[in-house]
Design a protein around this motif. Structure first.
Motif, PDB file in Angstrom:
ATOM      1  N   GLU A 157     -13.287  -7.453  -8.345  1.00  0.00           N
ATOM      2  CA  GLU A 157     -12.417  -6.650  -7.481  1.00  0.00           C
ATOM      3  C   GLU A 157     -11.858  -7.480  -6.343  1.00  0.00           C
ATOM      4  O   GLU A 157     -12.540  -8.331  -5.784  1.00  0.00           O
ATOM      5  N   ARG A 170     -11.002  -8.115  -2.664  1.00  0.00           N
ATOM      6  CA  ARG A 170     -11.546  -7.641  -1.384  1.00  0.00           C
ATOM      7  C   ARG A 170     -10.938  -8.440  -0.239  1.00  0.00           C
ATOM      8  O   ARG A 170     -10.681  -9.633  -0.368  1.00  0.00           O
ATOM      9  N   ARG A 224     -23.377 -10.275   4.082  1.00  0.00           N
ATOM     10  CA  ARG A 224     -24.025  -9.737   2.895  1.00  0.00           C
ATOM     11  C   ARG A 224     -23.476  -8.335   2.628  1.00  0.00           C
ATOM     12  O   ARG A 224     -22.876  -7.721   3.513  1.00  0.00           O
ATOM     13  N   ALA A 225     -23.727  -7.842   1.435  1.00  0.00           N
ATOM     14  CA  ALA A 225     -23.145  -6.552   1.033  1.00  0.00           C
ATOM     15  C   ALA A 225     -23.505  -5.434   2.008  1.00  0.00           C
ATOM     16  O   ALA A 225     -22.675  -4.585   2.335  1.00  0.00           O
ATOM     17  N   ASP A 226     -24.747  -5.451   2.524  1.00  0.00           N
ATOM     18  CA  ASP A 226     -25.169  -4.362   3.419  1.00  0.00           C
ATOM     19  C   ASP A 226     -24.614  -4.519   4.839  1.00  0.00           C
ATOM     20  O   ASP A 226     -24.826  -3.651   5.684  1.00  0.00           O
ATOM     21  N   GLU A 227     -23.893  -5.619   5.092  1.00  0.00           N
ATOM     22  CA  GLU A 227     -23.325  -5.840   6.427  1.00  0.00           C
ATOM     23  C   GLU A 227     -21.816  -5.602   6.478  1.00  0.00           C
ATOM     24  O   GLU A 227     -21.219  -5.689   7.544  1.00  0.00           O
ATOM     25  N   LEU A 228     -21.215  -5.333   5.331  1.00  0.00           N
ATOM     26  CA  LEU A 228     -19.759  -5.176   5.294  1.00  0.00           C
ATOM     27  C   LEU A 228     -19.330  -3.963   6.120  1.00  0.00           C
ATOM     28  O   LEU A 228     -19.954  -2.901   6.043  1.00  0.00           O
ATOM     29  N   VAL A 234     -16.640  -2.121   5.812  1.00  0.00           N
ATOM     30  CA  VAL A 234     -16.135  -1.085   4.905  1.00  0.00           C
ATOM     31  C   VAL A 234     -16.366  -1.573   3.481  1.00  0.00           C
ATOM     32  O   VAL A 234     -16.439  -2.781   3.239  1.00  0.00           O
ATOM     33  N   PRO A 235     -16.479  -0.669   2.509  1.00  0.00           N
ATOM     34  CA  PRO A 235     -16.772  -1.092   1.135  1.00  0.00           C
ATOM     35  C   PRO A 235     -15.720  -2.022   0.528  1.00  0.00           C
ATOM     36  O   PRO A 235     -16.026  -2.824  -0.345  1.00  0.00           O
ATOM     37  N   GLN A 236     -14.466  -1.924   1.018  1.00  0.00           N
ATOM     38  CA  GLN A 236     -13.392  -2.751   0.444  1.00  0.00           C
ATOM     39  C   GLN A 236     -13.382  -4.173   1.008  1.00  0.00           C
ATOM     40  O   GLN A 236     -12.557  -4.984   0.620  1.00  0.00           O
ATOM     41  N   GLY A 240     -14.927  -8.038   1.893  1.00  0.00           N
ATOM     42  CA  GLY A 240     -15.652  -9.052   1.151  1.00  0.00           C
ATOM     43  C   GLY A 240     -15.975 -10.216   2.064  1.00  0.00           C
ATOM     44  O   GLY A 240     -15.685 -10.186   3.255  1.00  0.00           O
TER      45      GLY A 240
END
Length: 288
Positions: A147, A149, A175-179, A181-183, A185
């Motif tokens: 995707e 990002r 890291r993923a848990d620190e983004l 917003v979900p979109q 990267g």
């Protein structure tokens, strides 16, 4: 060992061993040299916005062209359209530069954020080994799990009559848990071969100096300098169906077909009209 947020350790320099601080002295040795564009480089532990700080320093006459201000943490980083964003300490590159392109007509200064996008994308591709693309006008895209990002953005602000401050924010090791917003990267999530911020910053600033000198030598002409062609080649927006959300609650949908000589995105609508867009939010509606 589970990585943790630096804020948990009362701001200790080394609280997150995966995120060492930038080496300001080494960066100065590498970048601030005789004949270089970069005249001064400061690294501060924390600030609201490097752009606001550098605009203020420029207004006070405290800095020359080529001043670079880097923050380990930004608490009120500025995005386009007055958006705000922040990130964990030392998780990204947050910096601003002061440029005074006296030889270039002011009408062509709108190319500076696009020029910076080209420099950032090429510098990161080289130093981090990550494929990057540009979303018009100035978002940096990476691919995470197939995707697209957003991993960074660029914001240019006038600083008086003769100066422009350009701010760059890049998510490096988020890291993923620190983004936010979900979109979003980061280079790390996109598989970067390195998230060491010192060489990444050097690569981006060297690329920016190279492109700026080329553009300035051409009097800001985007075609003669090769900037227009290079930007178009790296622009993920071209060839796609997009929706442009314009000032005044107006929007248009069509295919993004070109970036014109003024840096505007040209959209071909279903009515057969080619409409240049100079400001607004662009939404990618389908893959190229």
């Amino acid at each position: 060992m589970t990585p943790h947020n630096a804020a948990d350790d009362n701001g200790s320099r080394w609280s997150d061993l995966e995120r060492p601080p930038l080496n300001a002295a080494a960066l100065r040795r590498a970048l601030v040299r005789e004949g270089s564009l970069w005249s001064h480089l400061d690294v501060v532990p924390r600030t609201g916005s490097t752009n606001s700080d550098l605009v203020a320093r420029a207004a006070a006459g405290e800095v020359a062209e080529g001043a670079v201000l880097v923050a380990e943490e930004q608490t009120a980083g500025k995005g386009r359209l007055d958006r705000r964003w922040s990130a964990p300490p030392r998780s990204g590159l947050f910096f601003s530069v002061l440029l005074r392109p006296a030889e270039v007509p002011v009408a062509r200064w709108g190319w500076l954020p696009l020029l910076t996008g080209v420099a950032v994308a090429t510098g990161l591709s080289r130093a981090a080994g990550v494929d990057t693309a540009l979303k018009w006008p100035n978002d940096l895209l990476v691919t995470v799990g197939g995707e697209e990002r957003k991993a960074g953005g660029i914001l240019a602000e006038r600083a008086g009559e003769d100066s422009v401050v350009i701010g760059v924010g890049i998510n490096v090791s988020l890291r993923a848990d620190e983004l936010p917003v979900p979109q979003a990267g980061s280079l790390g999530l996109a598989g970067a071969v390195s998230t060491d911020r010192d060489p990444l910053l050097r690569a981006v600033l060297r690329g920016l100096e190279e492109w700026y000198e080329r553009w300035r030598a051409a009097g800001g002409d985007p075609a003669v300098s090769g900037l227009q062609e290079t930007y178009a080649a790296g622009c993920a927006t071209l060839g796609r169906t997009v929706r442009a959300e314009l000032p005044g609650d107006r929007s248009i949908v069509g295919e993004a077909v070109a970036v014109d000589g003024d840096g505007r995105l040209v959209i071909a609508t279903g009515e057969g009209v080619q409409e240049p867009v100079g400001a607004g939010d662009i939404v990618h509606l389908r893959p190229a």
